[in-house]
Design a protein around this motif. Structure first.
Motif, PDB file in Angstrom:
ATOM      1  N   UNK A  29       0.814  -1.227   0.000  1.00  0.00           N
ATOM      2  CA  UNK A  29       0.000   0.000   0.000  1.00  0.00           C
ATOM      3  C   UNK A  29       0.845   1.274   0.000  1.00  0.00           C
ATOM      4  N   UNK A  30       2.142   1.138   0.114  1.00  0.00           N
ATOM      5  CA  UNK A  30       3.014   2.314   0.190  1.00  0.00           C
ATOM      6  C   UNK A  30       3.031   3.052  -1.147  1.00  0.00           C
ATOM      7  N   UNK A  31       2.906   4.386  -1.156  1.00  0.00           N
ATOM      8  CA  UNK A  31       2.970   5.163  -2.402  1.00  0.00           C
ATOM      9  C   UNK A  31       4.333   4.986  -3.088  1.00  0.00           C
ATOM     10  N   UNK A  32       4.331   5.165  -4.406  1.00  0.00           N
ATOM     11  CA  UNK A  32       5.535   4.929  -5.204  1.00  0.00           C
ATOM     12  C   UNK A  32       6.667   5.865  -4.806  1.00  0.00           C
ATOM     13  N   UNK A  33       6.361   7.139  -4.594  1.00  0.00           N
ATOM     14  CA  UNK A  33       7.418   8.092  -4.254  1.00  0.00           C
ATOM     15  C   UNK A  33       8.080   7.738  -2.923  1.00  0.00           C
ATOM     16  N   UNK A  34       7.287   7.253  -1.994  1.00  0.00           N
ATOM     17  CA  UNK A  34       7.844   6.857  -0.704  1.00  0.00           C
ATOM     18  C   UNK A  34       8.707   5.604  -0.855  1.00  0.00           C
ATOM     19  N   UNK A  35       8.296   4.707  -1.731  1.00  0.00           N
ATOM     20  CA  UNK A  35       9.114   3.519  -2.004  1.00  0.00           C
ATOM     21  C   UNK A  35      10.464   3.904  -2.601  1.00  0.00           C
ATOM     22  N   UNK A  36      10.473   4.904  -3.481  1.00  0.00           N
ATOM     23  CA  UNK A  36      11.726   5.362  -4.077  1.00  0.00           C
ATOM     24  C   UNK A  36      12.659   5.937  -3.018  1.00  0.00           C
ATOM     25  N   UNK A  37      12.080   6.684  -2.096  1.00  0.00           N
ATOM     26  CA  UNK A  37      12.897   7.256  -1.008  1.00  0.00           C
ATOM     27  C   UNK A  37      13.449   6.146  -0.132  1.00  0.00           C
ATOM     28  N   UNK A  38      12.601   5.193   0.190  1.00  0.00           N
ATOM     29  CA  UNK A  38      13.032   4.092   1.043  1.00  0.00           C
ATOM     30  C   UNK A  38      14.125   3.254   0.374  1.00  0.00           C
ATOM     31  N   UNK A  39      14.024   3.088  -0.960  1.00  0.00           N
ATOM     32  CA  UNK A  39      15.017   2.299  -1.692  1.00  0.00           C
ATOM     33  C   UNK A  39      16.244   3.123  -2.066  1.00  0.00           C
ATOM     34  N   UNK A  40      16.184   4.429  -1.834  1.00  0.00           N
ATOM     35  CA  UNK A  40      17.286   5.327  -2.178  1.00  0.00           C
ATOM     36  C   UNK A  40      17.657   5.213  -3.652  1.00  0.00           C
ATOM     37  N   UNK A  41      16.631   5.265  -4.488  1.00  0.00           N
ATOM     38  CA  UNK A  41      16.836   5.160  -5.935  1.00  0.00           C
ATOM     39  C   UNK A  41      15.911   6.138  -6.641  1.00  0.00           C
ATOM     40  N   UNK A  42      16.352   6.758  -7.738  1.00  0.00           N
ATOM     41  CA  UNK A  42      15.470   7.649  -8.492  1.00  0.00           C
ATOM     42  C   UNK A  42      14.500   6.848  -9.352  1.00  0.00           C
ATOM     43  N   UNK A  43      13.570   7.539  -9.936  1.00  0.00           N
ATOM     44  CA  UNK A  43      12.633   6.885 -10.846  1.00  0.00           C
ATOM     45  C   UNK A  43      13.375   6.434 -12.104  1.00  0.00           C
ATOM     46  N   UNK A  44      12.762   5.535 -12.842  1.00  0.00           N
ATOM     47  CA  UNK A  44      13.376   5.070 -14.084  1.00  0.00           C
ATOM     48  C   UNK A  44      13.502   6.202 -15.093  1.00  0.00           C
ATOM     49  N   UNK A  45      12.535   7.101 -15.119  1.00  0.00           N
ATOM     50  CA  UNK A  45      12.595   8.233 -16.048  1.00  0.00           C
ATOM     51  C   UNK A  45      13.805   9.121 -15.742  1.00  0.00           C
ATOM     52  N   UNK A  46      14.068   9.342 -14.462  1.00  0.00           N
ATOM     53  CA  UNK A  46      15.220  10.152 -14.087  1.00  0.00           C
ATOM     54  C   UNK A  46      16.525   9.434 -14.430  1.00  0.00           C
ATOM     55  N   UNK A  47      16.566   8.137 -14.249  1.00  0.00           N
ATOM     56  CA  UNK A  47      17.767   7.384 -14.585  1.00  0.00           C
ATOM     57  C   UNK A  47      18.008   7.395 -16.098  1.00  0.00           C
ATOM     58  N   UNK A  48      16.950   7.335 -16.875  1.00  0.00           N
ATOM     59  CA  UNK A  48      17.120   7.406 -18.340  1.00  0.00           C
ATOM     60  C   UNK A  48      17.632   8.773 -18.761  1.00  0.00           C
TER      61      UNK A  48
END
Length: 381
Positions: free
Chosen positions: A299-318
């Protein structure tokens, strides 16, 4: 020691696959891509060599190396490298008798692919302008801009020349895997392709899509099919990860995802980076699914998951990957001789411009505006 360059610019060896993919996606040179943007069509023919590395004859290979005027000691060393090789087949504790290897270059070696490319490199000289033939190891791709039915006649002569060259150099084409694709944006008044023949008895199959160097190419140059394919494959791998490592710590699962699964979503993304919202969302939803699997939080929002994983979105990585590749192109750090980015030096002194500026390239459609030759206009604006 004086250095010599023997390799044709259409022949890729020491580059990673990203450079030949960039070269191929932009149809080397960029004029062909612009030709599509201007309403023309391109016919692309894909050749498959049967057991290419195993069938290279040693004597003709050494003759071609001699024609390159290599040092005689180097030639002697290569001849010794190829000669007096043998092979056996071992099954369990049983072993066959030794059989001499009279053809082929050693696979799994650094020198093997180089020797193979030296052997086939002269095939590019047989093409009729403006046809182009690109080589990457044993993958050969022929393409030509189609503006009239006469171009198909010339294209057939080029195919025949390649087929004749292959037979004359003791190689074989796998005719069942050879095919051609008409790349076009025309809905009407398209020039229908005639039947193209790989030899006198075998016709080439026309396809709507083809997998080339790990990228799914389609006849309209849309990347939606490729993105759908990699998202589906990645979701299966994520499911496998969860089933096999559901008891491991979230940090371990996350590291496994980043190391073994995420690269499937980013391979050659410099080329196919999508601009359609549905394709971008499909990729992000796939990563969202992976992160929820890793943290077992549904149920965790995607942005919070990114913060927790310490990784940017795929769009930012591209975007970061495209900026890195743009830097390499501008500073001559890639192996492509003709970079698909136009650079111009300023004619005046300014504090805002240091050495150069990137020139905007005119595109008639958004599909080509967001393709690789124009990507810097989207990430630098």
């Amino acid at each position: 020691m004086q250095s010599r360059t023997y390799q044709d610019t259409s022949n890729f060896l020491y580059q990673s696959t990203i450079n030949p993919i960039v070269w191929e996606m932009d149809f080397c040179p960029v004029d062909c891509l612009k030709s599509l943007d201007d309403g023309n069509e391109i016919c692309s023919v894909y050749f498959d060599l049967r057991k290419a590395f195993d069938t290279v004859p040693h004597v003709p290979l050494l003759n071609k190396l001699t024609n390159l005027q290599l040092d005689k000691h180097v030639l002697t060393w290569i001849q010794s490298y190829l000669a007096n090789r043998s092979q056996v087949v071992a099954v369990g504790g049983d072993q066959s008798s030794s059989v001499p290897v009279i053809s082929g270059v050693p696979q799994g070696s650094v020198l093997g692919p180089l020797l193979f490319l030296v052997y086939i490199n002269d095939v590019t000289s047989l093409m009729s302008a403006p046809s182009k033939l690109t080589l990457f190891a044993d993958d050969m791709t022929l393409y030509r801009t189609i503006s009239s039915p006469a171009d198909y006649i010339v294209l057939q002569s080029d195919i025949t020349a390649i087929s004749t060259w292959v037979a004359g150099n003791h190689l074989q084409l796998n005719s069942n895997k050879c095919c051609f694709m008409l790349i076009s944006r025309k809905r009407f008044r398209s020039i229908p392709p005639p039947t193209l023949y790989i030899d006198s008895n075998t016709a080439l199959t026309q396809v709507k899509s083809v997998k080339y160097l790990g990228i799914q190419l389609t006849c309209d140059l849309s990347w939606s099919s490729h993105i759908t394919t990699i998202c589906s494959k990645t979701r299966r791998l994520i499911g496998l990860l969860y089933r096999q490592f559901h008891l491991c710590a979230p940090e371990t699962a996350l590291r496994l995802y980043k190391t073994f699964i995420r690269p499937h979503l980013e391979y050659a993304s410099v080329v196919w980076d999508p601009y359609l919202a549905k394709d971008i969302q499909s990729l992000e939803q796939t990563q969202k699914f992976a992160l929820r699997m890793c943290f077992r939080d549904w149920s965790c929002p995607y942005q919070q998951l990114l913060v927790q994983a310490e990784t940017p979105s795929l769009a930012e990585r591209r975007k970061q990957a495209k900026l890195c590749h743009l830097y390499k192109i501008v500073h001559g750090l890639t192996d492509c001789q003709s970079a698909p980015v136009q650079v111009k030096s300023p004619a005046y002194n300014t504090r805002q411009v240091t050495d150069f500026t990137l020139e905007n390239i005119r595109a008639n459609t958004s599909q080509f505006l967001y393709s690789f030759p124009f990507f810097h206009q989207g990430i630098l604006c």
